[in-house]
Design a protein around this motif. Sequence first.
Motif, PDB file in Angstrom:
ATOM      1  N   ALA A 195       0.844  -1.200   0.000  1.00  0.00           N
ATOM      2  CA  ALA A 195       0.000   0.000   0.000  1.00  0.00           C
ATOM      3  C   ALA A 195       0.876   1.245   0.000  1.00  0.00           C
ATOM      4  CB  ALA A 195      -0.922  -0.001   1.212  1.00  0.00           C
ATOM      5  N   LYS A 196       0.612   2.147  -0.950  1.00  0.00           N
ATOM      6  CA  LYS A 196       1.424   3.360  -1.050  1.00  0.00           C
ATOM      7  C   LYS A 196       0.637   4.449  -1.771  1.00  0.00           C
ATOM      8  CE  LYS A 196       6.119   4.772  -2.341  1.00  0.00           C
ATOM      9  NZ  LYS A 196       7.395   4.340  -2.980  1.00  0.00           N
ATOM     10  N   TYR A 197       0.531   5.621  -1.114  1.00  0.00           N
ATOM     11  CA  TYR A 197      -0.143   6.771  -1.720  1.00  0.00           C
ATOM     12  C   TYR A 197      -1.527   6.428  -2.264  1.00  0.00           C
ATOM     13  CZ  TYR A 197       4.649   8.541  -1.582  1.00  0.00           C
ATOM     14  OH  TYR A 197       5.897   8.909  -1.178  1.00  0.00           O
ATOM     15  N   GLU A 198      -2.349   5.802  -1.452  1.00  0.00           N
ATOM     16  CA  GLU A 198      -3.727   5.464  -1.826  1.00  0.00           C
ATOM     17  C   GLU A 198      -3.815   4.454  -2.967  1.00  0.00           C
ATOM     18  OE1 GLU A 198      -6.230   6.520   0.040  1.00  0.00           O
ATOM     19  OE2 GLU A 198      -4.729   7.557   1.257  1.00  0.00           O
ATOM     20  N   HIS A 199      -2.723   3.760  -3.230  1.00  0.00           N
ATOM     21  CA  HIS A 199      -2.725   2.734  -4.265  1.00  0.00           C
ATOM     22  C   HIS A 199      -2.146   1.429  -3.721  1.00  0.00           C
ATOM     23  CE1 HIS A 199      -3.170   6.281  -6.880  1.00  0.00           C
ATOM     24  NE2 HIS A 199      -3.764   5.442  -7.716  1.00  0.00           N
ATOM     25  N   ALA A 200      -2.536   0.347  -4.349  1.00  0.00           N
ATOM     26  CA  ALA A 200      -1.972  -0.964  -4.031  1.00  0.00           C
ATOM     27  C   ALA A 200      -1.089  -1.391  -5.192  1.00  0.00           C
ATOM     28  CB  ALA A 200      -3.087  -1.990  -3.816  1.00  0.00           C
ATOM     29  N   ILE A 201       0.190  -1.643  -4.909  1.00  0.00           N
ATOM     30  CA  ILE A 201       1.152  -2.037  -5.933  1.00  0.00           C
ATOM     31  C   ILE A 201       1.420  -3.531  -5.775  1.00  0.00           C
ATOM     32  CG2 ILE A 201       3.431  -1.627  -6.916  1.00  0.00           C
ATOM     33  CD1 ILE A 201       3.358   1.113  -5.442  1.00  0.00           C
ATOM     34  N   LEU A 202       1.052  -4.303  -6.791  1.00  0.00           N
ATOM     35  CA  LEU A 202       1.236  -5.740  -6.708  1.00  0.00           C
ATOM     36  C   LEU A 202       2.720  -6.089  -6.658  1.00  0.00           C
ATOM     37  CD1 LEU A 202      -1.479  -7.115  -9.163  1.00  0.00           C
ATOM     38  CD2 LEU A 202      -1.616  -6.789  -6.700  1.00  0.00           C
ATOM     39  N   SER A 203       3.028  -7.207  -6.032  1.00  0.00           N
ATOM     40  CA  SER A 203       4.422  -7.580  -5.808  1.00  0.00           C
ATOM     41  C   SER A 203       5.146  -7.828  -7.126  1.00  0.00           C
ATOM     42  CB  SER A 203       4.493  -8.847  -4.952  1.00  0.00           C
ATOM     43  OG  SER A 203       4.061  -9.973  -5.695  1.00  0.00           O
ATOM     44  N   PRO A 204       6.448  -7.479  -7.191  1.00  0.00           N
ATOM     45  CA  PRO A 204       7.229  -7.730  -8.405  1.00  0.00           C
ATOM     46  C   PRO A 204       7.231  -9.207  -8.799  1.00  0.00           C
ATOM     47  CG  PRO A 204       8.418  -6.289  -6.906  1.00  0.00           C
ATOM     48  CD  PRO A 204       7.224  -6.788  -6.155  1.00  0.00           C
ATOM     49  N   GLU A 205       7.183 -10.090  -7.818  1.00  0.00           N
ATOM     50  CA  GLU A 205       7.174 -11.529  -8.109  1.00  0.00           C
ATOM     51  C   GLU A 205       5.954 -11.910  -8.937  1.00  0.00           C
ATOM     52  OE1 GLU A 205       7.470 -15.820  -5.742  1.00  0.00           O
ATOM     53  OE2 GLU A 205       6.952 -13.987  -4.656  1.00  0.00           O
ATOM     54  N   LEU A 206       4.802 -11.373  -8.577  1.00  0.00           N
ATOM     55  CA  LEU A 206       3.591 -11.661  -9.346  1.00  0.00           C
ATOM     56  C   LEU A 206       3.697 -11.114 -10.761  1.00  0.00           C
ATOM     57  CD1 LEU A 206       0.446 -10.993  -7.098  1.00  0.00           C
ATOM     58  CD2 LEU A 206       1.250 -13.185  -7.999  1.00  0.00           C
ATOM     59  N   ARG A 207       4.156  -9.877 -10.876  1.00  0.00           N
ATOM     60  CA  ARG A 207       4.232  -9.232 -12.194  1.00  0.00           C
ATOM     61  C   ARG A 207       5.227  -9.924 -13.106  1.00  0.00           C
ATOM     62  NH1 ARG A 207       5.938  -3.735 -10.940  1.00  0.00           N
ATOM     63  NH2 ARG A 207       6.001  -4.220  -8.731  1.00  0.00           N
ATOM     64  N   SER A 208       6.261 -10.531 -12.510  1.00  0.00           N
ATOM     65  CA  SER A 208       7.281 -11.206 -13.313  1.00  0.00           C
ATOM     66  C   SER A 208       6.774 -12.509 -13.919  1.00  0.00           C
ATOM     67  CB  SER A 208       8.520 -11.492 -12.455  1.00  0.00           C
ATOM     68  OG  SER A 208       8.232 -12.485 -11.470  1.00  0.00           O
ATOM     69  N   ARG A 209       5.640 -12.992 -13.435  1.00  0.00           N
ATOM     70  CA  ARG A 209       5.089 -14.254 -13.941  1.00  0.00           C
ATOM     71  C   ARG A 209       4.315 -14.078 -15.242  1.00  0.00           C
ATOM     72  NH1 ARG A 209       7.731 -18.055 -10.839  1.00  0.00           N
ATOM     73  NH2 ARG A 209       7.498 -17.611  -8.605  1.00  0.00           N
ATOM     74  N   VAL A 210       4.080 -12.824 -15.634  1.00  0.00           N
ATOM     75  CA  VAL A 210       3.191 -12.556 -16.757  1.00  0.00           C
ATOM     76  C   VAL A 210       3.931 -11.868 -17.904  1.00  0.00           C
ATOM     77  CG1 VAL A 210       1.001 -11.516 -17.460  1.00  0.00           C
ATOM     78  CG2 VAL A 210       1.327 -12.247 -15.076  1.00  0.00           C
ATOM     79  N   VAL A 211       3.674 -12.343 -19.122  1.00  0.00           N
ATOM     80  CA  VAL A 211       4.183 -11.699 -20.332  1.00  0.00           C
ATOM     81  C   VAL A 211       3.007 -10.999 -21.005  1.00  0.00           C
ATOM     82  CG1 VAL A 211       5.262 -12.029 -22.578  1.00  0.00           C
ATOM     83  CG2 VAL A 211       5.942 -13.477 -20.639  1.00  0.00           C
ATOM     84  N   PHE A 212       3.033  -9.669 -21.024  1.00  0.00           N
ATOM     85  CA  PHE A 212       1.948  -8.897 -21.634  1.00  0.00           C
ATOM     86  C   PHE A 212       2.313  -8.538 -23.071  1.00  0.00           C
ATOM     87  CE2 PHE A 212       1.136  -8.031 -17.119  1.00  0.00           C
ATOM     88  CZ  PHE A 212      -0.243  -8.224 -17.065  1.00  0.00           C
ATOM     89  N   ALA A 213       1.325  -8.589 -23.955  1.00  0.00           N
ATOM     90  CA  ALA A 213       1.567  -8.236 -25.356  1.00  0.00           C
ATOM     91  C   ALA A 213       0.256  -7.840 -26.030  1.00  0.00           C
ATOM     92  CB  ALA A 213       2.192  -9.411 -26.104  1.00  0.00           C
ATOM     93  N   LYS A 214       0.379  -7.073 -27.086  1.00  0.00           N
ATOM     94  CA  LYS A 214      -0.786  -6.692 -27.882  1.00  0.00           C
ATOM     95  C   LYS A 214      -1.132  -7.832 -28.840  1.00  0.00           C
ATOM     96  CE  LYS A 214      -2.295  -3.183 -31.203  1.00  0.00           C
ATOM     97  NZ  LYS A 214      -1.871  -1.988 -31.975  1.00  0.00           N
ATOM     98  N   HIS A 215      -2.400  -8.187 -28.908  1.00  0.00           N
ATOM     99  CA  HIS A 215      -2.856  -9.220 -29.834  1.00  0.00           C
ATOM    100  C   HIS A 215      -4.320  -8.968 -30.157  1.00  0.00           C
ATOM    101  CE1 HIS A 215      -4.365 -13.182 -31.171  1.00  0.00           C
ATOM    102  NE2 HIS A 215      -3.139 -13.388 -31.589  1.00  0.00           N
ATOM    103  N   ASN A 216      -4.640  -9.099 -31.446  1.00  0.00           N
ATOM    104  CA  ASN A 216      -5.997  -8.881 -31.923  1.00  0.00           C
ATOM    105  C   ASN A 216      -6.593 -10.215 -32.345  1.00  0.00           C
ATOM    106  OD1 ASN A 216      -8.347  -8.149 -33.304  1.00  0.00           O
ATOM    107  ND2 ASN A 216      -7.445  -6.255 -34.090  1.00  0.00           N
ATOM    108  N   LEU A 217      -7.589 -10.689 -31.627  1.00  0.00           N
ATOM    109  CA  LEU A 217      -8.200 -11.980 -31.935  1.00  0.00           C
ATOM    110  C   LEU A 217      -8.852 -11.995 -33.318  1.00  0.00           C
ATOM    111  CD1 LEU A 217      -9.876 -12.771 -28.491  1.00  0.00           C
ATOM    112  CD2 LEU A 217      -8.047 -14.106 -29.571  1.00  0.00           C
ATOM    113  N   VAL A 218      -9.212 -10.836 -33.817  1.00  0.00           N
ATOM    114  CA  VAL A 218      -9.902 -10.754 -35.098  1.00  0.00           C
ATOM    115  C   VAL A 218      -8.937 -10.907 -36.268  1.00  0.00           C
ATOM    116  CG1 VAL A 218     -11.358  -9.306 -36.569  1.00  0.00           C
ATOM    117  CG2 VAL A 218     -11.701  -9.319 -34.095  1.00  0.00           C
TER     118      VAL A 218
END
Length: 291
Positions: A195-218
């Motif tokens: 918790a910091k400045y009225e926000h919740a910042i998820l742990s770096p460990e969790l974020r490191s588990r995910v690969v984000f990318a742009k993809h269009n299903l259409v």
Amino acid sequence: MKNVEVNNKQDLHLEQQDAAPILEDIEIDLLCEGIFRHYGFDFRQYARASLARRIRNFMELENIEFVSDLQNKILHNRQVMERFLLNLSVNVTSMFRDVGMYMTFREKIIPILHTYPSIRIWHAGCSTGEEVYSLAILLQEEQLADKATIYATDINEAAIKKAKAGIFPLQVMQEYTTNYLKAGGKQEFSRYYTAKYEHAILSPELRSRVVFAKHNLVTDSSFNEFTVIFCRNVMIYFNEELRSHVHQLLYNSLCRFGTLILGSQETIRFTPIHLQYKILDEQHSIFQKRI
């Protein structure tokens, strides 16, 4: 004579009212065609009623009266296009929102995943990441995080950017905590964020588990073979032809005996490939590829 003029004006007004829905339909066709040609996003086969409603909502936010005026702004201003995409593609979401689905996933799918040496999960239409991080937490608690990679994709770059950051308003954490516990959570939910400045910042460990990318299903094709695919509450905005196309894409992207998870109001029933799946849990739209 005055009565004739009044009647003529009334007839003209009624004709304009009758023509309005037809004109709007034409304008939406032109808007979708323009967006496809200029930006490459294809909304031409989205379910028309839902698409029209979202377009009207966006026009109200932007104080735009006609769809043709919206087209002009979108084609000549990328920032308007980005706002339009965000409005069109982001759904109401929260962490562990569908409690029953996560409970069922723990009970029925986790034991299957333990039999795999490695796991690839595709979360198609990840929006701003709440459901993706819910899954990352679940996998961690079930001792599967070290052999799992989550690929989270969306059509909207602004949503992906927000999801990557993993920052949410602190005020929603109470709701998320309640959902987490109901979904079978095994830890103190607060251990997953700072918790910091009225926000919740998820742990770096969790974020490191995910690969984000742009993809269009259409318009885009498959990019890997996956053990599990989540595509929840995305195809409700597509027409039948486009849904069939996306279902085929998802089927081709699943490994043998892979798991497909749709939204609670979505199903593979009545699709051309429904016989290629076994129903694992109909209530929560969880299906297993047969071969």
